[in-house]
Design a protein around this motif. Structure first.
Motif, PDB file in Angstrom:
ATOM      1  N   GLN A 120     -46.729  -2.134  -4.427  1.00  0.00           N
ATOM      2  CA  GLN A 120     -47.371  -2.719  -5.608  1.00  0.00           C
ATOM      3  C   GLN A 120     -48.079  -4.003  -5.193  1.00  0.00           C
ATOM      4  O   GLN A 120     -47.521  -4.800  -4.435  1.00  0.00           O
ATOM      5  N   SER A 121     -49.284  -4.213  -5.691  1.00  0.00           N
ATOM      6  CA  SER A 121     -50.001  -5.447  -5.385  1.00  0.00           C
ATOM      7  C   SER A 121     -49.294  -6.638  -6.030  1.00  0.00           C
ATOM      8  O   SER A 121     -48.877  -6.577  -7.190  1.00  0.00           O
ATOM      9  N   LEU A 122     -49.194  -7.721  -5.276  1.00  0.00           N
ATOM     10  CA  LEU A 122     -48.608  -8.957  -5.801  1.00  0.00           C
ATOM     11  C   LEU A 122     -49.636  -9.799  -6.552  1.00  0.00           C
ATOM     12  O   LEU A 122     -49.308 -10.856  -7.079  1.00  0.00           O
ATOM     13  N   GLU A 123     -50.855  -9.307  -6.631  1.00  0.00           N
ATOM     14  CA  GLU A 123     -51.959 -10.056  -7.228  1.00  0.00           C
ATOM     15  C   GLU A 123     -51.652 -10.548  -8.643  1.00  0.00           C
ATOM     16  O   GLU A 123     -52.047 -11.646  -9.029  1.00  0.00           O
ATOM     17  N   ASP A 124     -50.948  -9.762  -9.432  1.00  0.00           N
ATOM     18  CA  ASP A 124     -50.604 -10.149 -10.799  1.00  0.00           C
ATOM     19  C   ASP A 124     -49.184 -10.687 -10.906  1.00  0.00           C
ATOM     20  O   ASP A 124     -48.629 -10.807 -11.992  1.00  0.00           O
ATOM     21  N   GLY A 125     -48.591 -11.017  -9.750  1.00  0.00           N
ATOM     22  CA  GLY A 125     -47.225 -11.540  -9.737  1.00  0.00           C
ATOM     23  C   GLY A 125     -47.151 -12.975 -10.226  1.00  0.00           C
ATOM     24  O   GLY A 125     -48.156 -13.673 -10.334  1.00  0.00           O
ATOM     25  N   LEU A 126     -45.950 -13.399 -10.503  1.00  0.00           N
ATOM     26  CA  LEU A 126     -45.686 -14.738 -11.012  1.00  0.00           C
ATOM     27  C   LEU A 126     -45.287 -15.644  -9.849  1.00  0.00           C
ATOM     28  O   LEU A 126     -44.373 -15.327  -9.092  1.00  0.00           O
ATOM     29  N   VAL A 127     -45.997 -16.772  -9.710  1.00  0.00           N
ATOM     30  CA  VAL A 127     -45.671 -17.764  -8.684  1.00  0.00           C
ATOM     31  C   VAL A 127     -44.908 -18.897  -9.345  1.00  0.00           C
ATOM     32  O   VAL A 127     -45.391 -19.511 -10.298  1.00  0.00           O
ATOM     33  N   ILE A 128     -43.689 -19.150  -8.851  1.00  0.00           N
ATOM     34  CA  ILE A 128     -42.856 -20.240  -9.343  1.00  0.00           C
ATOM     35  C   ILE A 128     -42.422 -21.043  -8.130  1.00  0.00           C
ATOM     36  O   ILE A 128     -41.712 -20.523  -7.265  1.00  0.00           O
ATOM     37  N   ASP A 129     -42.875 -22.294  -8.059  1.00  0.00           N
ATOM     38  CA  ASP A 129     -42.630 -23.132  -6.885  1.00  0.00           C
ATOM     39  C   ASP A 129     -43.148 -22.395  -5.656  1.00  0.00           C
ATOM     40  O   ASP A 129     -44.328 -22.152  -5.555  1.00  0.00           O
ATOM     41  N   CYS A 130     -42.265 -22.014  -4.744  1.00  0.00           N
ATOM     42  CA  CYS A 130     -42.681 -21.311  -3.523  1.00  0.00           C
ATOM     43  C   CYS A 130     -42.143 -19.884  -3.495  1.00  0.00           C
ATOM     44  O   CYS A 130     -41.806 -19.336  -2.446  1.00  0.00           O
ATOM     45  N   ILE A 131     -42.071 -19.270  -4.673  1.00  0.00           N
ATOM     46  CA  ILE A 131     -41.564 -17.908  -4.801  1.00  0.00           C
ATOM     47  C   ILE A 131     -42.607 -17.064  -5.527  1.00  0.00           C
ATOM     48  O   ILE A 131     -43.201 -17.504  -6.516  1.00  0.00           O
ATOM     49  N   ILE A 132     -42.811 -15.838  -5.028  1.00  0.00           N
ATOM     50  CA  ILE A 132     -43.662 -14.861  -5.705  1.00  0.00           C
ATOM     51  C   ILE A 132     -42.762 -13.754  -6.236  1.00  0.00           C
ATOM     52  O   ILE A 132     -41.889 -13.257  -5.517  1.00  0.00           O
ATOM     53  N   GLU A 133     -42.973 -13.397  -7.507  1.00  0.00           N
ATOM     54  CA  GLU A 133     -42.215 -12.314  -8.129  1.00  0.00           C
ATOM     55  C   GLU A 133     -43.142 -11.127  -8.330  1.00  0.00           C
ATOM     56  O   GLU A 133     -44.200 -11.255  -8.954  1.00  0.00           O
ATOM     57  N   CYS A 134     -42.755  -9.973  -7.813  1.00  0.00           N
ATOM     58  CA  CYS A 134     -43.552  -8.763  -7.941  1.00  0.00           C
ATOM     59  C   CYS A 134     -43.642  -8.356  -9.414  1.00  0.00           C
ATOM     60  O   CYS A 134     -42.631  -8.335 -10.116  1.00  0.00           O
ATOM     61  N   PRO A 135     -44.850  -8.007  -9.880  1.00  0.00           N
ATOM     62  CA  PRO A 135     -45.007  -7.652 -11.289  1.00  0.00           C
ATOM     63  C   PRO A 135     -44.397  -6.298 -11.661  1.00  0.00           C
ATOM     64  O   PRO A 135     -44.172  -6.039 -12.841  1.00  0.00           O
ATOM     65  N   LEU A 136     -44.102  -5.444 -10.683  1.00  0.00           N
ATOM     66  CA  LEU A 136     -43.589  -4.108 -11.008  1.00  0.00           C
ATOM     67  C   LEU A 136     -42.095  -4.105 -11.296  1.00  0.00           C
ATOM     68  O   LEU A 136     -41.667  -3.677 -12.370  1.00  0.00           O
ATOM     69  N   LEU A 186     -53.271 -15.290  -1.120  1.00  0.00           N
ATOM     70  CA  LEU A 186     -53.410 -16.692  -0.764  1.00  0.00           C
ATOM     71  C   LEU A 186     -52.820 -17.523  -1.892  1.00  0.00           C
ATOM     72  O   LEU A 186     -53.192 -17.341  -3.053  1.00  0.00           O
ATOM     73  N   TYR A 187     -51.913 -18.414  -1.548  1.00  0.00           N
ATOM     74  CA  TYR A 187     -51.158 -19.180  -2.537  1.00  0.00           C
ATOM     75  C   TYR A 187     -51.453 -20.669  -2.441  1.00  0.00           C
ATOM     76  O   TYR A 187     -51.628 -21.209  -1.350  1.00  0.00           O
ATOM     77  N   ASN A 188     -51.411 -21.328  -3.587  1.00  0.00           N
ATOM     78  CA  ASN A 188     -51.468 -22.782  -3.668  1.00  0.00           C
ATOM     79  C   ASN A 188     -50.147 -23.219  -4.294  1.00  0.00           C
ATOM     80  O   ASN A 188     -49.901 -22.964  -5.474  1.00  0.00           O
ATOM     81  N   THR A 189     -49.288 -23.862  -3.510  1.00  0.00           N
ATOM     82  CA  THR A 189     -47.989 -24.311  -4.001  1.00  0.00           C
ATOM     83  C   THR A 189     -47.890 -25.827  -3.874  1.00  0.00           C
ATOM     84  O   THR A 189     -48.722 -26.463  -3.240  1.00  0.00           O
ATOM     85  N   GLU A 190     -46.837 -26.381  -4.445  1.00  0.00           N
ATOM     86  CA  GLU A 190     -46.609 -27.829  -4.337  1.00  0.00           C
ATOM     87  C   GLU A 190     -46.399 -28.251  -2.876  1.00  0.00           C
ATOM     88  O   GLU A 190     -46.596 -29.406  -2.532  1.00  0.00           O
ATOM     89  N   LYS A 191     -46.025 -27.313  -2.017  1.00  0.00           N
ATOM     90  CA  LYS A 191     -45.794 -27.625  -0.603  1.00  0.00           C
ATOM     91  C   LYS A 191     -46.994 -27.302   0.283  1.00  0.00           C
ATOM     92  O   LYS A 191     -46.938 -27.500   1.483  1.00  0.00           O
TER      93      LYS A 191
END
Length: 103
Positions: free
Chosen positions: A49-65, A30-35
């Motif tokens: 890989q879980s995205l739970e520890d991924g980096l959210v930038i604007d409306c993009i999620i980056e996989c931590p692996l 579940l994400y909270n973004t500017e949009k």
């Protein structure tokens, strides 16, 4: 059949961040973004890989692996090594509470 399920309070998710939510044995991000608020599957389509520890930038999620990126709104795979899109789920906010349409 699809149903709207209460997931959390909107205050539970910091802006440009995500939290893990489990419902009926399935994990969601579940994400909270500017949009607005969005929901996707929690697992990256590349190597489960879980995205739970991924980096959210604007409306993009980056996989931590491996650093593959997805568009949070559409689920579209944006960069290698991911090629398979991420499943997304409709969300709505009512009285400061986030609901996800699952089913």
């Amino acid at each position: 059949m699809s149903e709207w399920v209460h997931a959390c309070a909107t205050d539970d998710i910091d802006e440009e961040d995500l939290i893990r939510w489990n419902h009926n044995g399935k994990g969601y991000a579940l994400y909270n973004t500017e949009k607005g608020f969005y929901a996707t599957d929690i697992m990256c389509t590349h190597e489960e890989q879980s995205l739970e520890d991924g980096l959210v930038i604007d409306c993009i999620i980056e996989c931590p692996l491996h650093g593959g990126r997805f568009d949070i709104i559409t689920g579209k795979a944006l960069s290698e090594p991911v090629y398979v899109d991420l499943k997304t789920y409709p969300t709505k906010v009512e009285d400061g509470e986030l609901f996800v349409q699952v089913g």
